[in-house]
Design a protein around this motif. Structure first.
Motif, mmCIF file in Angstrom:
data_model
loop_
_atom_site.group_PDB
_atom_site.id
_atom_site.type_symbol
_atom_site.label_atom_id
_atom_site.label_comp_id
_atom_site.label_asym_id
_atom_site.label_seq_id
_atom_site.Cartn_x
_atom_site.Cartn_y
_atom_site.Cartn_z
ATOM 1 N N GLU A 148 33.169 31.492 43.114
ATOM 2 C CA GLU A 148 33.477 31.382 41.465
ATOM 3 C C GLU A 148 34.662 32.214 40.942
ATOM 4 N N TYR A 149 35.192 32.017 40.154
ATOM 5 C CA TYR A 149 36.325 33.133 39.195
ATOM 6 C C TYR A 149 35.770 34.208 38.656
ATOM 7 N N LEU A 150 35.586 35.717 39.133
ATOM 8 C CA LEU A 150 34.788 36.250 39.085
ATOM 9 C C LEU A 150 35.095 36.659 36.758
ATOM 10 N N PRO A 151 36.322 36.282 36.695
ATOM 11 C CA PRO A 151 36.718 37.080 35.315
ATOM 12 C C PRO A 151 36.309 35.970 33.981
ATOM 13 N N ASN A 152 36.049 34.257 35.073
ATOM 14 C CA ASN A 152 35.698 33.266 34.392
ATOM 15 C C ASN A 152 33.731 33.246 33.970
ATOM 16 N N MET A 153 33.541 34.226 34.720
ATOM 17 C CA MET A 153 31.612 33.956 34.537
ATOM 18 C C MET A 153 31.259 34.692 33.336
ATOM 19 N N HIS A 154 31.495 36.121 33.299
ATOM 20 C CA HIS A 154 31.071 36.293 31.611
ATOM 21 C C HIS A 154 31.945 36.144 30.692
ATOM 22 N N PRO A 155 33.356 35.485 30.290
ATOM 23 C CA PRO A 155 34.590 35.195 29.699
ATOM 24 C C PRO A 155 34.526 36.858 28.353
ATOM 25 N N TRP A 156 33.178 36.991 27.660
ATOM 26 C CA TRP A 156 33.162 37.713 26.270
ATOM 27 C C TRP A 156 33.659 38.829 26.674
ATOM 28 N N GLU A 157 33.537 39.134 28.144
ATOM 29 C CA GLU A 157 33.580 41.042 28.514
ATOM 30 C C GLU A 157 34.101 41.461 29.532
ATOM 31 N N ASP A 158 34.675 42.041 29.854
ATOM 32 C CA ASP A 158 35.741 42.772 30.578
ATOM 33 C C ASP A 158 35.282 42.516 31.883
ATOM 34 N N TYR A 159 36.258 41.836 32.850
ATOM 35 C CA TYR A 159 35.110 41.946 34.164
ATOM 36 C C TYR A 159 34.852 42.808 34.864
ATOM 37 N N ARG A 160 35.949 44.153 34.993
ATOM 38 C CA ARG A 160 36.170 45.419 35.352
ATOM 39 C C ARG A 160 35.023 45.859 34.853
ATOM 40 N N GLN A 161 34.212 46.095 33.546
ATOM 41 C CA GLN A 161 32.966 47.093 33.078
ATOM 42 C C GLN A 161 31.592 45.329 33.244
ATOM 43 N N SER A 162 31.710 44.961 33.889
ATOM 44 C CA SER A 162 30.508 43.920 34.208
ATOM 45 C C SER A 162 30.405 43.967 35.408
ATOM 46 N N TYR A 163 28.334 44.273 35.980
ATOM 47 C CA TYR A 163 27.746 44.400 36.382
ATOM 48 C C TYR A 163 27.632 44.171 37.917
ATOM 49 N N SER A 164 28.445 43.291 37.756
ATOM 50 C CA SER A 164 28.726 42.206 38.739
ATOM 51 C C SER A 164 30.483 42.795 39.624
ATOM 52 N N SER A 165 31.212 43.543 38.798
ATOM 53 C CA SER A 165 32.177 44.407 40.037
ATOM 54 C C SER A 165 31.950 46.434 39.977
ATOM 55 N N ARG A 166 30.539 46.576 39.605
ATOM 56 C CA ARG A 166 30.191 48.125 39.822
ATOM 57 C C ARG A 166 29.089 48.338 40.784
ATOM 58 N N LYS A 167 29.858 48.778 42.412
ATOM 59 C CA LYS A 167 29.168 49.277 42.984
ATOM 60 C C LYS A 167 27.430 50.287 42.445
ATOM 61 N N ASP A 168 28.326 50.889 41.629
ATOM 62 C CA ASP A 168 26.605 51.475 40.359
ATOM 63 C C ASP A 168 25.816 50.660 40.165
ATOM 64 N N LEU A 169 26.044 49.668 39.785
ATOM 65 C CA LEU A 169 25.629 48.563 39.072
ATOM 66 C C LEU A 169 24.375 47.531 40.422
ATOM 67 N N GLY A 170 24.795 47.624 41.600
ATOM 68 C CA GLY A 170 24.191 47.151 42.741
ATOM 69 C C GLY A 170 25.305 45.657 42.056
ATOM 70 N N GLY A 171 27.207 45.921 41.742
ATOM 71 C CA GLY A 171 27.487 44.292 41.679
ATOM 72 C C GLY A 171 28.131 44.026 43.288
ATOM 73 N N GLY A 172 28.689 43.360 43.126
ATOM 74 C CA GLY A 172 29.657 43.009 44.722
ATOM 75 C C GLY A 172 29.076 41.332 44.888
ATOM 76 N N VAL A 173 30.316 41.163 45.225
ATOM 77 C CA VAL A 173 29.818 39.458 45.597
ATOM 78 C C VAL A 173 28.651 38.889 46.538
ATOM 79 N N ILE A 174 28.162 39.823 47.212
ATOM 80 C CA ILE A 174 27.074 39.073 49.011
ATOM 81 C C ILE A 174 25.868 39.532 47.222
ATOM 82 N N LEU A 175 26.040 40.393 46.906
ATOM 83 C CA LEU A 175 24.329 40.290 45.715
ATOM 84 C C LEU A 175 24.207 39.677 44.621
#
Length: 329
Positions: A148-175
C-alpha cells in the motif's frame, strides 16, 4: 464497564467510535495530544495525561492504541492492575518487555486480545474452516502480498512524521503491515525457518524499510512467501494457498474467497456478507473484546499469538542483517 483508550490516532479513534456505536459511554481517554486528527468528536469525555491517574479510575478494560514502540509502557501497568487489554498489533517493536508483560498478565489475572482484525474477516474465517476440513487437501504452499502506498494510508498527515515511517516509534513496512504473518500462522501453523530480503527501494523520505520479501518453511512441511511494500498503487492484499487437492484464494479488495476443487475441475466463489465493509471487522473485534471483558469468551488472538508474529517480524530483519536463514526451535 469502564474503558480506557490509550492513544487517539487513527486506530484509537476507530475503537472509540465503535465502542460508542455498540452502546458504551463510560470511556476515559489517556492521551499526549500528539494526534494529528481534530478533537471535536472527543468533547465531553474525560481526558487524563498520565497513566497512573488513568489507572486510578479503575477501568476494567484498556485499549492500547498508541505508537508501537510505546505499547508496553501502557500494557504492562494495565495488566498488573488486572485490566482486560486490547493490544494493537504489533505488540511491540522489540522483544524487550514482552516476557514482563506476560508475567504482569498472569499476576493481574486479566487477558490480552491482540488487534489483528483480519481474524474477524468473514471470508478468512470461512477459509480457516475449509482448511481444517481438508477441502483443498494438504496445504503445500502459501503466498501472501500486502502493499500500500504509504502517503495514502493517513492522507491527513505528513507520512514522513507518521509512526509507520519512524524507526523510533516502531515503524517500517514489516511491523506496520504484519497482518499476513498472523494470517499465515493462523491458516498453516508454526514457522520453523525464515529468510528475508529487506530494504528501502523507493524514493520516499523514510528512515525505515519500505520493502520486504520473506520466505517461510512451516512445521507441516509447507513453504510460504510474503511480499510487503509501502508503494503499491492501487493497494494489494491477497492470499493464495495451494493444496494437493485444490487452491484457496482470498482478496481483500472485494473480500471474496475462491476455492478450486481439483477433483471436480470446478471453482466455487464465496463473497462476503451483503453490505460488508472494512469497519465490520473492527466492530466484530470490539464485540468479541467486550465479551472477553465480561468473561464470556477467551481472546481469539492471544498474547502468545502476538509474540509469535513479533518474533517472525524481527527475524526478517535479522535474516537481512546476517544474510542467512533463521531457524526457530
Amino acid at each position: 464497564m469502564k474503558y480506557l483508550i490509550a492513544g487517539l490516532g487513527s486506530i484509537g479513534r476507530r475503537h472509540f467510535r465503535n465502542l460508542i456505536a455498540l452502546g458504551e459511554r463510560d470511556i476515559l481517554l489517556y492521551r499526549t495530544y500528539h494526534s494529528t486528527l481534530p478533537d471535536d468528536e472527543l468533547a465531553g469525555f474525560p481526558v487524563v495525561t498520565d497513566l497512573e491517574s488513568a489507572l486510578s479510575y479503575q477501568p476494567q478494560a484498556v485499549i492500547v492504541a498508541n505508537p508501537t514502540a510505546l505499547h508496553l509502557e501502557v500494557a504492562i501497568p494495565a495488566a498488573r492492575a488486572g485490566c482486560q487489554i486490547l493490544l494493537e498489533k504489533p505488540i511491540s517493536h522489540s522483544m524487550e518487555g514482552v516476557s514482563e508483560l506476560a508475567r504482569a498478565v498472569e499476576q493481574g489475572g486479566g487477558q490480552v486480545l491482540v488487534g489483528f482484525q483480519y481474524r474477524f474477516h468473514p471470508s478468512l474465517i470461512q477459509a480457516s474452516h475449509y482448511l481444517k476440513e481438508g477441502v483443498i487437501g494438504r496445504p503445500l504452499s502459501i503466498r501472501a502480498v500486502y502493499g500500500e502506498y504509504l502517503p495514502n494510508m493517513h492522507p491527513w498527515e505528513d507520512y514522513r512524521q507518521s509512526y509507520s515511517s519512524r524507526k523510533d516509534l516502531g515503524g517500517g513496512v514489516i511491523l506496520t503491515l504484519c497482518h499476513p504473518l498472523d494470517t499465515m500462522r493462523w491458516m498453516i501453523g508454526e514457522v520453523q525457518e525464515l529468510w528475508a530480503f529487506v530494504g528501502k527501494l523507493n524514493y520516499m523520505e523514510l528512515n525505515v524499510e519500505d520493502t520486504a520479501e520473506i520466505g517461510l518453511r512451516f512445521a507441516t512441511g509447507a513453504v510460504g512467501s510474503l511480499h510487503l511494500d509501502y508503494y503499491q498503487r492501487p493497494p494489494a492484499h491477497y492470499l493464495v494457498i495451494v493444496g494437493d487437492q485444490g487452491i484457496l484464494r482470498w482478496n481483500n479488495a472485494n473480500g471474496v474467497l475462491q476455492i478450486y476443487h481439483a477433483d471436480l475441475g470446478k471453482m466455487e466463489t464465496f463473497p462476503p456478507p451483503r453490505g460488508f465493509g472494512r469497519n465490520d471487522m473492527f466492530l466484530a473485534e470490539m464485540r468479541h473484546f467486550m465479551a472477553v471483558v465480561r468473561g464470556e469468551e477467551s481472546p481469539a488472538c492471544t498474547l502468545e499469538d502476538g509474540r509469535k508474529v513479533l518474533e517472525l517480524a524481527l527475524a526478517a530483519h535479522e535474516s537481512q542483517n546476517v544474510g542467512g536463514l533463521i531457524k526457530f526451535l
